[in-house]
Design a protein around this motif. Structure first.
Motif, PDB file in Angstrom:
ATOM      1  N   GLN A  29       0.815  -1.213   0.000  1.00 35.94           N
ATOM      2  CA  GLN A  29       0.000   0.000   0.000  1.00 35.94           C
ATOM      3  C   GLN A  29       0.849   1.264   0.000  1.00 35.94           C
ATOM      4  N   ILE A  30       0.183   2.385  -0.328  1.00 36.71           N
ATOM      5  CA  ILE A  30       0.835   3.696  -0.356  1.00 36.71           C
ATOM      6  C   ILE A  30      -0.038   4.685   0.405  1.00 36.71           C
ATOM      7  N   ALA A  31       0.575   5.471   1.274  1.00 36.20           N
ATOM      8  CA  ALA A  31      -0.122   6.563   1.956  1.00 36.20           C
ATOM      9  C   ALA A  31       0.142   7.851   1.193  1.00 36.20           C
ATOM     10  N   ILE A  32      -0.935   8.587   0.917  1.00 36.21           N
ATOM     11  CA  ILE A  32      -0.844   9.792   0.085  1.00 36.21           C
ATOM     12  C   ILE A  32      -1.416  10.986   0.827  1.00 36.21           C
ATOM     13  N   ASP A  33      -0.691  12.086   0.777  1.00 41.31           N
ATOM     14  CA  ASP A  33      -1.191  13.375   1.246  1.00 41.31           C
ATOM     15  C   ASP A  33      -1.978  13.990   0.085  1.00 41.31           C
ATOM     16  N   ILE A  34      -3.291  14.125   0.238  1.00 41.84           N
ATOM     17  CA  ILE A  34      -4.160  14.519  -0.869  1.00 41.84           C
ATOM     18  C   ILE A  34      -4.131  16.035  -1.048  1.00 41.84           C
ATOM     19  N   ARG A  35      -3.831  16.489  -2.252  1.00 46.64           N
ATOM     20  CA  ARG A  35      -3.828  17.919  -2.561  1.00 46.64           C
ATOM     21  C   ARG A  35      -5.070  18.340  -3.340  1.00 46.64           C
ATOM     22  N   ALA A  36      -5.704  17.405  -4.048  1.00 46.71           N
ATOM     23  CA  ALA A  36      -6.951  17.704  -4.758  1.00 46.71           C
ATOM     24  C   ALA A  36      -7.697  16.399  -4.985  1.00 46.71           C
ATOM     25  N   ALA A  37      -9.031  16.477  -4.887  1.00 43.31           N
ATOM     26  CA  ALA A  37      -9.880  15.301  -5.133  1.00 43.31           C
ATOM     27  C   ALA A  37     -10.991  15.693  -6.088  1.00 43.31           C
ATOM     28  N   GLY A  38     -11.196  14.891  -7.125  1.00 39.39           N
ATOM     29  CA  GLY A  38     -12.233  15.172  -8.102  1.00 39.39           C
ATOM     30  C   GLY A  38     -13.609  14.803  -7.569  1.00 39.39           C
ATOM     31  N   VAL A 320     -15.338  19.817 -10.921  1.00 41.07           N
ATOM     32  CA  VAL A 320     -15.012  20.585  -9.727  1.00 41.07           C
ATOM     33  C   VAL A 320     -14.158  19.703  -8.834  1.00 41.07           C
ATOM     34  N   VAL A 321     -13.322  20.334  -8.015  1.00 37.37           N
ATOM     35  CA  VAL A 321     -12.407  19.590  -7.155  1.00 37.37           C
ATOM     36  C   VAL A 321     -12.486  20.089  -5.715  1.00 37.37           C
ATOM     37  N   ILE A 322     -12.160  19.179  -4.808  1.00 37.89           N
ATOM     38  CA  ILE A 322     -12.022  19.493  -3.383  1.00 37.89           C
ATOM     39  C   ILE A 322     -10.538  19.685  -3.106  1.00 37.89           C
ATOM     40  N   GLN A 323     -10.201  20.791  -2.429  1.00 35.24           N
ATOM     41  CA  GLN A 323      -8.829  21.048  -2.014  1.00 35.24           C
ATOM     42  C   GLN A 323      -8.772  20.890  -0.485  1.00 35.24           C
ATOM     43  N   PRO A 324      -8.283  19.752   0.001  1.00 36.56           N
ATOM     44  CA  PRO A 324      -8.411  19.410   1.431  1.00 36.56           C
ATOM     45  C   PRO A 324      -7.740  20.378   2.404  1.00 36.56           C
TER      46      PRO A 324
END
Length: 326
Positions: A29-38, A320-324
């Motif tokens: 697995q990979i842990a990711i710091d999310i910068r944008a989500a569609g 549109v995107v979510i910027q966490p």
């Protein structure tokens, strides 16, 4: 880390922001710091338990994202902390961090921003699978796209043009149709003010389109299918209208036409090599400017419900995107 959580089935306003444990990857697995989500229309349906995919409560919605690798689990050698990546996950993207299987991750092309990267997988993946694989659209053919100003609709227009087809865009307002023309549509139909069958006949010199791309369903499906050309392919992509249409099957006989189902998520799971090849083609088209995702809105994590409400109300064009961390 903070995340949007669906604790009970319901409309977007029932979602809550909660603190969750930081992402820690397990083997593979990979842990990711999310910068944008569609944000995608299925997200609106999933939280109401109205979609084919039915997660167990509670869960974090959202399926496509771009971000930076935080850490990798045992056995992962192709990525390292600091890499910029794109990922598709069944759930969990409306958050600041996520853990995903390594096979759900792809490198983010150099120079791409996170918002664009988060807008690629589902909409362009769906439309590529539909237009290239399922419809086998060819240069010189004509494709009609319903709901053409939405995320998958604009992607279908661009992919159709990349293949050398003529594309007719149908949408509900002149403002939306202007966006479709900016993304390559050759002709447009406003189905709020025009008779759809009459307009299709005029736009195709009476021959009908070779391919119809339908992510909308509802009242426009039957008049569109009645207008399809000989040996036409009708792509059943989704039902954003909320109504699953019932088509008279004699129409397939009379036109020698095909009803073709499109389920990109299942395709990606069952045929990962074919999906990876499609994604590589899309990334190439993105790099050379053939496709240009249209981002019409950016929302903070706390405003995720508003993003989903806007999607449900058809106020969204393109993506549109979510910027966490906004």
């Amino acid at each position: 880390m903070k995340a949007i959580v669906c604790n009970a089935w319901g409309l977007p306003d029932t979602l809550v922001v909660e603190d969750q444990p930081d992402a820690v990857p397990g083997p593979g697995q990979i842990a990711i710091d999310i910068r944008a989500a569609g944000v995608n229309f299925p997200d609106v349906l999933i939280i109401q338990n109205k979609y084919q995919f039915k997660p167990s409560l509670p869960f974090i919605p959202g399926s496509e994202l771009a971000g930076v690798v935080l850490s990798v689990g045992e056995g992962v050698t192709q990525y390292k902390a600091g890499d910029q990546v794109i990922a598709f996950s069944a759930q969990g993207a409306f958050a600041q961090q996520i853990v995903v299987p390594a096979q759900a991750v792809m490198p983010m092309p150099a120079g791409m921003d996170f918002d664009i990267a988060a807008a690629i997988t589902l909409t362009y993946g769906t439309s590529h699978h539909a237009v290239v694989d399922r419809a086998q659209l060819k240069a010189g053919e004509t494709m009609l796209v319903l709901g053409a100003a939405g995320g998958v609709g604009l992607a279908a227009i661009e992919i159709g043009k990349a293949l050398g087809a003529r594309v007719i865009a149908a949408a509900s307002t002149d403002e939306k149709l202007a966006i479709c023309r900016a993304h390559g549509a050759d002709a447009t139909i406003n189905y709020s003010t025009e008779d759809l069958r009459v307009a299709i006949k005029a736009a195709t010199d009476g021959k009908g389109p070779d391919v119809i791309y339908d992510p909308v369903g509802g009242i426009y499906a039957e008049p569109a299918f009645r207008s399809i050309g000989w040996r036409g392919r009708y792509l059943v992509v989704g039902f954003a209208n909320g109504e699953i249409p019932k088509l008279p099957l004699n129409l397939t006989l009379l036109k020698g036409a095909s009803l073709v189902g499109v389920f990109w998520g299942e395709f990606a799971k069952r045929e990962p090599k074919a999906n990876l090849a499609a994604m590589r083609q899309l990334m190439g088209w993105l790099a050379d400017g053939t496709i240009k995702p249209h981002i019409s809105g950016r929302y903070a994590l706390a405003d995720t419900a508003q993003a989903l409400n806007d999607m449900a109300a058809r106020k969204v064009t393109g993506k549109v995107v979510i910027q966490p961390y906004k």
